[in-house]
Motif scaffolding. Structure first.
Motif, short mmCIF file in Angstrom:
data_model
loop_
_atom_site.label_atom_id
_atom_site.label_comp_id
_atom_site.label_asym_id
_atom_site.label_seq_id
_atom_site.Cartn_x
_atom_site.Cartn_y
_atom_site.Cartn_z
N THR A 54 0.72 -1.22 -0.12
CA THR A 54 -0.16 0.00 0.01
C THR A 54 0.88 1.45 -0.02
O THR A 54 1.97 1.28 0.54
CB THR A 54 -0.86 0.05 1.26
OG1 THR A 54 0.10 -0.14 2.41
CG2 THR A 54 -1.87 -1.13 1.11
N PHE A 55 0.19 2.40 -0.47
CA PHE A 55 1.06 3.56 -0.35
C PHE A 55 2.22 3.80 -1.17
O PHE A 55 3.36 4.28 -0.65
CB PHE A 55 1.15 4.34 1.12
CG PHE A 55 -0.13 3.84 2.01
CD1 PHE A 55 -1.35 3.89 1.84
CD2 PHE A 55 0.29 3.16 3.19
CE1 PHE A 55 -2.27 3.34 2.52
CE2 PHE A 55 -0.70 2.79 4.14
CZ PHE A 55 -2.21 2.84 3.73
N ALA A 56 2.34 2.95 -2.28
CA ALA A 56 3.71 3.14 -2.95
C ALA A 56 4.08 4.30 -3.41
O ALA A 56 3.32 5.09 -4.14
CB ALA A 56 3.48 1.96 -4.00
N SER A 57 5.24 4.79 -3.51
CA SER A 57 5.67 5.75 -4.36
C SER A 57 6.84 5.44 -5.08
O SER A 57 7.45 6.06 -5.98
CB SER A 57 6.31 6.85 -3.15
OG SER A 57 7.37 5.95 -2.66
N LYS A 58 7.28 4.00 -5.23
CA LYS A 58 8.11 3.56 -6.28
C LYS A 58 7.71 1.93 -6.37
O LYS A 58 7.68 1.10 -5.60
CB LYS A 58 9.68 3.78 -5.80
CG LYS A 58 10.61 3.44 -7.03
CD LYS A 58 11.72 3.83 -6.31
CE LYS A 58 12.89 3.36 -7.58
NZ LYS A 58 14.46 3.30 -6.92
N LEU A 59 7.73 1.84 -7.73
CA LEU A 59 7.35 0.25 -8.01
C LEU A 59 8.36 -0.42 -9.22
O LEU A 59 8.33 0.25 -10.18
CB LEU A 59 5.98 -0.03 -8.58
CG LEU A 59 5.42 -1.16 -9.06
CD1 LEU A 59 5.35 -2.29 -8.07
CD2 LEU A 59 3.73 -0.92 -9.46
N GLU A 60 9.00 -1.45 -8.95
CA GLU A 60 9.77 -1.89 -9.78
C GLU A 60 9.49 -3.34 -9.86
O GLU A 60 9.32 -4.10 -8.87
CB GLU A 60 11.49 -1.89 -9.23
CG GLU A 60 11.80 -0.57 -9.16
CD GLU A 60 13.16 -0.56 -8.37
OE1 GLU A 60 14.21 -0.41 -8.64
OE2 GLU A 60 12.86 -0.61 -6.77
N THR A 61 9.18 -4.04 -11.08
CA THR A 61 8.85 -5.27 -11.40
C THR A 61 10.13 -6.06 -11.98
O THR A 61 10.67 -5.42 -12.67
CB THR A 61 7.55 -5.50 -12.12
OG1 THR A 61 8.04 -5.05 -13.50
CG2 THR A 61 6.24 -4.61 -11.55
N SER A 62 10.25 -7.28 -11.58
CA SER A 62 11.12 -7.97 -12.37
C SER A 62 10.55 -9.57 -12.31
O SER A 62 10.67 -10.42 -11.06
CB SER A 62 12.54 -8.07 -11.48
OG SER A 62 12.39 -8.55 -10.33
N GLY A 63 10.13 -10.01 -13.49
CA GLY A 63 9.83 -11.43 -13.52
C GLY A 63 8.42 -11.81 -12.52
O GLY A 63 7.51 -11.07 -12.58
N THR A 64 8.75 -12.33 -11.27
CA THR A 64 7.67 -12.88 -10.60
C THR A 64 7.62 -12.13 -9.36
O THR A 64 6.78 -12.48 -8.47
CB THR A 64 7.96 -14.55 -10.30
OG1 THR A 64 9.24 -14.71 -9.81
CG2 THR A 64 7.84 -15.36 -11.65
N THR A 65 8.31 -11.06 -9.16
CA THR A 65 8.31 -10.32 -8.04
C THR A 65 8.36 -8.77 -8.26
O THR A 65 8.59 -8.39 -9.28
CB THR A 65 9.58 -10.51 -7.00
OG1 THR A 65 10.82 -10.11 -7.78
CG2 THR A 65 9.83 -11.99 -6.82
N ALA A 66 7.99 -8.13 -7.26
CA ALA A 66 7.96 -6.49 -7.29
C ALA A 66 8.59 -6.05 -6.11
O ALA A 66 8.48 -6.34 -5.06
CB ALA A 66 6.39 -6.00 -7.49
N ARG A 67 9.27 -5.05 -6.44
CA ARG A 67 9.98 -4.26 -5.10
C ARG A 67 9.33 -2.94 -5.24
O ARG A 67 9.24 -2.05 -6.05
CB ARG A 67 11.57 -4.22 -5.58
CG ARG A 67 12.31 -3.76 -4.16
CD ARG A 67 13.67 -3.57 -5.12
NE ARG A 67 14.55 -3.10 -3.76
CZ ARG A 67 15.41 -3.84 -3.04
NH1 ARG A 67 15.42 -5.19 -3.28
NH2 ARG A 67 16.10 -3.42 -2.07
#
Lengths: 313, 250
Positions: free
Chosen positions: B142-155
């Motif tokens: 929740t309340f994301a200010s940055k979203l990085e996806t890589s394959g099967t995960t997200a940071r």
């Protein structure tokens, strides 16, 4: 009979003051002392602190490695498991409680009341909608538990009292592995946080440029204040998004709010309504900001700010 | 990843002053300018950027509410969403019901990522994303200010009271957006024209097996207590004097 559970917020070492505010909300439910649930790892000191807050009847400490960080996905199954024995479950309306409690409510299959600002009865509450422009009274039907977050600004923290017992509690639910904590970076350096600052110095389009904002930063540092901005100033590129105060930015309630060169668009005003004292300085005497200001001064902020600084000595 | 679902709620525009009806029965919204909830616009922008980076194939926008919600879906299509789903409903819906409806759609579409606004600026509940994640038994960020996806995960970097918290989640997951995540693009006229040809599918609440009836009873609406009338001061001396009188400057 009513039975209230309060979910404690803490950082592993200390209880967050929002927990004592929740307990003072709980006291208004007239249900007797509340149970306080502390989820953590090595959090005995937190549990002991919680045991000394007035209104707590018993502290339950769920101590597990999986609870070392406040991750909703990890904590929610345990909270939902315990919650089944209660008529009311309260958590603070902080980012911790806002993240966790809806997940708990959904696991219980019940609606949540967000941001309780007053207790009108054991199952009847007032809460803000439309950024505080419409206050609604909601009632939770008798056949549902009350699951609610408590608005920090609306309740005084409960005081200290003689310590009540701390009991260990072990949930049967196992925490999931799909969510992993990486790190916590504390925000904005030495300057106080916009959400919690006692004083906020804010600028609008009237500041004119990113460079000119230095004048506001200097005054803020003199007063130990945080710096904010209107959406117009953010859209003009004077300051980054994170400083935006207003309905789509941050809704704040400092003791004193200084608005320099801010005209006072509705969406900005909704973000500052709960401030203690609003001071407005604007060249335009007809600016809507003066309608909500407690103290208004028609003038040029570039003359007014240096004069304020001189008088601060 | 294959598919991102984004929720678009139709709300009174953030710049419009709403009024509580004199009889306290609700908020007068007739004739007011309606828009996509600002946090949902950020959600869509983020989904489009992920697709434009080649990390997702399709972005689907969903709106639940009256027929007029199709305007907001058209805005979403004009911004760049591939297709839209409208779930018709008149009357109030609680976040739990919205989450149950979204769960039906998310399961049907086999979504890899759901991005929603952190809250709607009308009811200010801030519940739907968390509830969907719970019902779906998937992670929430929740309340994301940055979203990085890589394959099967997200940071995901989250804006929490203590600062910025970084977490890693397995996909599928639910992310809710904070203001700082991005600045949504402006819609250009040719895109609006193109969006008219994109499909809007209609899915009924009944077909998803959800009971939309609200459980909480809303008894009364009232405007906030007005602020006390302020004072105008002539100069900085008076300003400082008034501040000191009120004990504001310590």
């Amino acid at each position: 009979m009513s039975k209230v559970l309060v979910i404690a917020e803490h950082n592993g070492n200390h209880l967050n003051p929002s927990t004592a505010r929740c307990l003072s909300c709980a006291a208004q439910l007239q249900a007797g002392p509340a149970d306080v649930l502390v989820l953590g790892h090595g959090a005995e000191a937190v549990a002991r602190e919680a045991a000394e807050v007035a209104g707590a009847g018993r502290v339950l400490l769920a101590d597990q490695p999986a609870f070392a960080q406040p991750l909703a996905a990890m904590l929610a199954p345990a909270v939902a498991e315990l919650a089944r024995g209660y008529t009311h479950v309260l958590a603070p309306s902080t980012t911790f409680g806002k993240d966790l409690l809806p997940r708990v409510a959904a696991l219980l299959g019940v609606p949540q009341v967000s941001e309780v600002m007053s207790v009108e009865g054991p199952r009847k509450f007032r809460r803000p909608t439309y950024a505080g422009n419409a206050i609604i009274t909601v009632e939770v039907p008798d056949d549902l538990p009350v699951v609610a977050t408590v608005r920090n600004a609306s309740f005084k923290a409960a005081g200290k009292a003689a310590a009540v017992p701390v009991e260990a509690w072990t949930p049967t639910a196992t925490a999931p592995t799909h969510t992993r904590y990486v790190e916590l970076r504390s925000g904005g350096g030495d300057r106080p946080d916009l959400q919690t600052a006692r004083a906020v110095i804010s600028g609008g389009r009237g500041v004119g440029s990113a460079e000119n904002f230095a004048v506001l930063y200097r005054l803020a540092d003199r007063l130990g204040a945080a710096v904010g901005a209107s959406r117009a100033a953010v859209d003009a590129g004077f300051v980054p998004n994170e400083l935006q105060v207003g309905q789509t930015g941050k809704i704040i309630a400092p003791e004193v709010y200084f608005a320099f060169g801010i005209s006072g668009a509705i969406q900005h005003l909704t973000g500052i309504k709960d401030a203690g004292t609003i001071v407005a300085v604007n060249k335009d005497g007809d600016a809507p900001i003066f309608e909500v200001a407690d103290i208004g001064l028609v003038g040029d902020l570039f003359q007014v700010i240096p004069e304020i600084e001189r008088r601060l000595g | 990843m294959d598919k991102i679902i984004v929720g678009l709620k139709r709300v009174v525009d953030y710049n419009v002053r709403i009024r509580v009806k004199p009889d306290g029965s609700g908020v007068a919204t007739e004739g007011l300018k309606m828009s996509v909830n600002p946090f949902d616009e950020i959600a869509l922008e983020e989904a489009l950027r992920i697709r434009e980076r080649g990390e997702a194939r399709e972005v689907v926008v969903v709106s639940i509410g009256p027929e007029d919600c199709q305007q907001q879906l058209r805005t979403g299509l004009a911004m760049g969403a591939d297709r839209a789903v409208h779930v018709p409903h008149d009357g109030d819906l609680e976040p739990l019901a919205v989450a149950r409806i979204l769960l039906g759609l998310v399961t049907r579409e086999a979504a890899d990522l759901v991005i929603l606004g952190k809250q709607a600026i009308d009811d200010d509940c801030s519940q739907t994303g968390q509830m969907l994640a719970a019902l779906w038994d998937r992670p929430q960020a929740t309340f994301a200010s940055k979203l990085e996806t890589s394959g099967t995960t997200a940071r995901v970097t989250r804006e929490v009271d203590a600062g910025l918290e970084v977490i890693e989640v397995d996909l599928p997951a639910v992310v809710t957006t904070d203001l700082r995540l991005n600045e949504p693009r402006y819609v250009k006229l040719p895109d609006i024209m193109k969006a008219k040809k994109k499909p809007i599918e209609s899915v009924t609440i009944a077909s998803l097996g959800v009971d939309p009836a609200p459980r909480l009873r809303t008894l009364h609406h009232e405007p906030p207590a007005p602020r006390q009338k302020g004072v105008m001061v002539k100069d900085v001396d008076q300003l400082m004097g008034t501040l000191r009188e009120r004990g504001v400057l310590g």
